[in-house]
Scaffold this motif. Structure first.
Motif, mmCIF file in Angstrom:
data_model
loop_
_atom_site.group_PDB
_atom_site.id
_atom_site.type_symbol
_atom_site.label_atom_id
_atom_site.label_comp_id
_atom_site.label_asym_id
_atom_site.label_seq_id
_atom_site.Cartn_x
_atom_site.Cartn_y
_atom_site.Cartn_z
ATOM 1 N N LYS A 21 45.435 35.215 34.183
ATOM 2 C CA LYS A 21 44.269 35.334 33.303
ATOM 3 C C LYS A 21 42.984 34.965 34.029
ATOM 4 O O LYS A 21 41.958 35.636 33.866
ATOM 5 N N ILE A 22 43.024 33.923 34.842
ATOM 6 C CA ILE A 22 41.840 33.522 35.607
ATOM 7 C C ILE A 22 41.428 34.635 36.562
ATOM 8 O O ILE A 22 40.245 35.002 36.648
ATOM 9 N N LEU A 23 42.403 35.198 37.281
ATOM 10 C CA LEU A 23 42.097 36.281 38.221
ATOM 11 C C LEU A 23 41.560 37.521 37.509
ATOM 12 O O LEU A 23 40.610 38.156 37.979
ATOM 13 N N GLN A 24 42.160 37.865 36.371
ATOM 14 C CA GLN A 24 41.686 39.021 35.615
ATOM 15 C C GLN A 24 40.257 38.805 35.134
ATOM 16 O O GLN A 24 39.415 39.706 35.236
ATOM 17 N N ASN A 25 39.956 37.608 34.616
ATOM 18 C CA ASN A 25 38.604 37.318 34.142
ATOM 19 C C ASN A 25 37.588 37.366 35.273
ATOM 20 O O ASN A 25 36.497 37.920 35.127
ATOM 21 N N ARG A 26 37.935 36.790 36.404
ATOM 22 C CA ARG A 26 37.015 36.800 37.541
ATOM 23 C C ARG A 26 36.807 38.215 38.070
ATOM 24 O O ARG A 26 35.705 38.576 38.466
ATOM 25 N N HIS A 27 37.863 39.001 38.054
ATOM 26 C CA HIS A 27 37.749 40.393 38.492
ATOM 27 C C HIS A 27 36.809 41.159 37.555
ATOM 28 O O HIS A 27 35.950 41.917 38.010
ATOM 29 N N ARG A 28 36.981 40.972 36.249
ATOM 30 C CA ARG A 28 36.103 41.628 35.270
ATOM 31 C C ARG A 28 34.659 41.192 35.459
ATOM 32 O O ARG A 28 33.743 42.015 35.432
ATOM 33 N N GLU A 29 34.442 39.888 35.619
ATOM 34 C CA GLU A 29 33.085 39.373 35.815
ATOM 35 C C GLU A 29 32.455 39.953 37.071
ATOM 36 O O GLU A 29 31.276 40.336 37.070
ATOM 37 N N SER A 30 33.227 40.053 38.128
ATOM 38 C CA SER A 30 32.732 40.613 39.380
ATOM 39 C C SER A 30 32.351 42.082 39.203
ATOM 40 O O SER A 30 31.301 42.532 39.676
ATOM 41 N N ARG A 31 33.194 42.823 38.515
ATOM 42 C CA ARG A 31 32.903 44.258 38.281
ATOM 43 C C ARG A 31 31.675 44.416 37.406
ATOM 44 O O ARG A 31 30.844 45.289 37.647
ATOM 45 N N ARG A 32 31.538 43.594 36.376
ATOM 46 C CA ARG A 32 30.356 43.653 35.509
ATOM 47 C C ARG A 32 29.090 43.370 36.306
ATOM 48 O O ARG A 32 28.068 44.036 36.123
ATOM 49 N N ALA A 33 29.150 42.381 37.181
ATOM 50 C CA ALA A 33 27.989 42.052 38.014
ATOM 51 C C ALA A 33 27.645 43.211 38.933
ATOM 52 O O ALA A 33 26.461 43.538 39.135
ATOM 53 N N GLU A 34 28.654 43.863 39.474
ATOM 54 C CA GLU A 34 28.442 45.023 40.342
ATOM 55 C C GLU A 34 27.780 46.165 39.564
ATOM 56 O O GLU A 34 26.829 46.794 40.041
ATOM 57 N N ILE A 35 28.272 46.430 38.362
ATOM 58 C CA ILE A 35 27.702 47.489 37.520
ATOM 59 C C ILE A 35 26.265 47.157 37.141
ATOM 60 O O ILE A 35 25.382 48.017 37.189
ATOM 61 N N ALA A 36 26.008 45.902 36.791
ATOM 62 C CA ALA A 36 24.657 45.484 36.419
ATOM 63 C C ALA A 36 23.694 45.630 37.593
ATOM 64 O O ALA A 36 22.566 46.106 37.425
ATOM 65 N N ALA A 37 24.129 45.243 38.786
ATOM 66 C CA ALA A 37 23.278 45.373 39.970
ATOM 67 C C ALA A 37 22.987 46.838 40.257
ATOM 68 O O ALA A 37 21.848 47.205 40.589
#
Length: 92
Positions: A21-37
């Motif tokens: 769950k921690i890895l999935q959440n961090r992966h999602r957060e990273s992808r969201r940050a990439e999309i936002a940038a």
């Protein structure tokens, strides 16, 4: 990587679930940050005049043409909709 996996397998079932769950959440957060940038850069490029405005009808027509074309051996002009899919925006 192999050592990491072996270490993860030594965890209890509950700890493995938590790790997943921690890895999935961090992966999602990273992808969201990439999309936002990417979105911020696209907006900055648009505001700088790097892209031309198009009506929704023009975008839909261009997209339909693009999707119906065999693109495997084509080259496109620089800054065209086909060479850079982010090169258009929709206007009212």
């Amino acid at each position: 990587m192999h050592t990491l996996l072996l270490n993860a397998l030594t965890l209890t079932y509950e700890q493995q679930e938590m790790l997943i769950k921690i890895l999935q959440n961090r992966h999602r957060e990273s992808r969201r940050a990439e999309i936002a940038a990417d979105a911020q850069q696209t907006l900055a490029d648009f505001r700088a005049g790097k892209f031309r405005s198009q009506s929704a009808e023009e975008v839909i027509a261009a997209l339909g043409q693009y999707l119906s074309t065999d693109r495997s051996n084509l080259t496109y002009p620089k800054n065209s909709l086909y060479s850079n899919p982010k090169s258009f925006s929709i206007t009212g």
